[in-house]
Design an enzyme around this catalytic site. Structure first.
Site, PDB file in Angstrom:
ATOM      1  N   PRO A   2       0.828  -1.214   0.000  1.00  0.00           N
ATOM      2  CG  PRO A   2      -0.246  -1.217   2.063  1.00  0.00           C
ATOM      3  CD  PRO A   2       0.705  -1.978   1.217  1.00  0.00           C
ATOM      4  CD  GLU A   3       1.984   3.406  -4.478  1.00  0.00           C
ATOM      5  OE1 GLU A   3       2.005   4.608  -4.777  1.00  0.00           O
ATOM      6  OE2 GLU A   3       2.163   2.505  -5.312  1.00  0.00           O
ATOM      7  CE  LYS A  53       4.975   3.329   1.131  1.00  0.00           C
ATOM      8  NZ  LYS A  53       5.768   2.655   0.116  1.00  0.00           N
ATOM      9  NE  ARG A 125      15.685   6.828   5.382  1.00  0.00           N
ATOM     10  CZ  ARG A 125      14.952   6.472   4.318  1.00  0.00           C
ATOM     11  NH1 ARG A 125      13.774   5.910   4.483  1.00  0.00           N
ATOM     12  NH2 ARG A 125      15.393   6.675   3.095  1.00  0.00           N
ATOM     13  NE  ARG A 262       8.185  -1.213  -6.259  1.00  0.00           N
ATOM     14  CZ  ARG A 262       7.521  -0.556  -5.309  1.00  0.00           C
ATOM     15  NH1 ARG A 262       8.121   0.335  -4.582  1.00  0.00           N
ATOM     16  NH2 ARG A 262       6.237  -0.775  -5.114  1.00  0.00           N
TER      17      ARG A 262
END
Ligand code: ZN
Length: 272
Positions: A2-3, A53, A125, A262
């Site tokens: 999932p994004e 995420k 980060r 990807r």
């Protein structure tokens, strides 16, 4: 995986079910939180937030941090509903008077104190989270103009969560199409107009995906294409997974490639 928009929607659902409620039952079978049920029981759920995420659930004095990696998933049910069968391993169960929220299969789960959040290695980060509804264009443009990222190619940079958090693979293709930029361009080659286009596209594409549940084209166009018999996969995006089909803007064919390991799809004519 999932994004950003999908994680933020999962956070919305958890928030609706849990925020302001008292935990009446808890189970913590996973190693990193085993035996910690007492830290949740009788405590109020103060907030539920997504950061890129990661999911952050503030309960009583603690923050439950979880990152779903590839397989993790939250489910929510009413207490009165029949428990769904699953092969997944339960990591944590939190129950209120009305709902049961379960996290399955995730491997990155910690209990932190609120002051520890910003120093957590994953959170520390992260760049600005473009799936966050409260983010405005300023911090996004600042990243795009930051010379630290100048030598990087856009196709790699857009998957780097320290540049912009919340962008994943379908968004990468869609943002580059909306900005009209070739994926192999380096950030420092962008004119100031192109910098503004990239920042705007990163924010607006991700926010649209959030409100339209993963659809990045205009809702009317999406519905028209579906009526014409196109699959959801072919109708929901401008370029991603549309290789070999015609571009909605110039009618040229969409090209497929792999970058950063990807898939990336783009229009050679519209993206320069
Ligand atoms: Zn095109």
């Amino acid at each position: 995986m999932p994004e950003g928009p999908e994680i933020h929607r999962a956070a919305d659902n958890l928030r609706k079910a849990l925020e302001g409620q008292i935990i009446t039952h808890a189970e913590c079978p996973y190693t990193t939180i085993r035996g910690q049920e007492h830290r949740f029981l009788g405590q109020e759920v103060i907030s539920v937030k997504a950061r890129s995420k990661a999911m952050l659930i503030h309960i009583g004095d603690d923050i439950l941090y979880s990152h779903n990696q590839l397989y993790g998933r939250w489910t929510i049910q009413k207490v009165t509903s029949k428990e769904r069968k699953t092969n997944r391993s339960l990591r944590i169960k939190l129950q209120t008077e009305s709902h049961v929220a379960c996290l399955w299969s995730a491997t990155d789960i910690e209990l932190l104190e609120p002051w520890e959040i910003e120093q957590h290695p994953y959170i520390a980060r992260l760049g600005p989270d473009v799936a966050d509804q409260d983010l405005d264009i300023g911090p996004v443009l600042e990243q795009v103009q930051n010379p630290k990222f100048g030598g990087r190619q856009l196709c790699h940079l857009l998957l780097d969560q320290s540049f912009l958090a919340g962008v994943g693979n379908y968004l990468r293709s869609e943002i580059l199409f909306n900005a009209g930029l070739d994926p192999t361009r380096r950030l420092k080659s962008l004119t100031s107009d192109e910098q503004a286009l990239l920042a705007e596209a990163a924010l607006s594409t991700t926010q649209l995906a959030y409100t339209q549940k993963g659809v990045t084209v205009d809702k009317d166009l999406y519905e028209l294409l579906r009526e014409q018999g196109m699959s959801r996969r072919q109708a929901r995006h401008f370029v991603f997974t549309r290789d070999g089909l015609s571009c909605h803007q110039c009618e040229g064919l969409i090209t497929h490639t792999r970058l950063s390991g990807r898939r990336l799809d783009y229009c050679e004519r519209c993206q320069v």
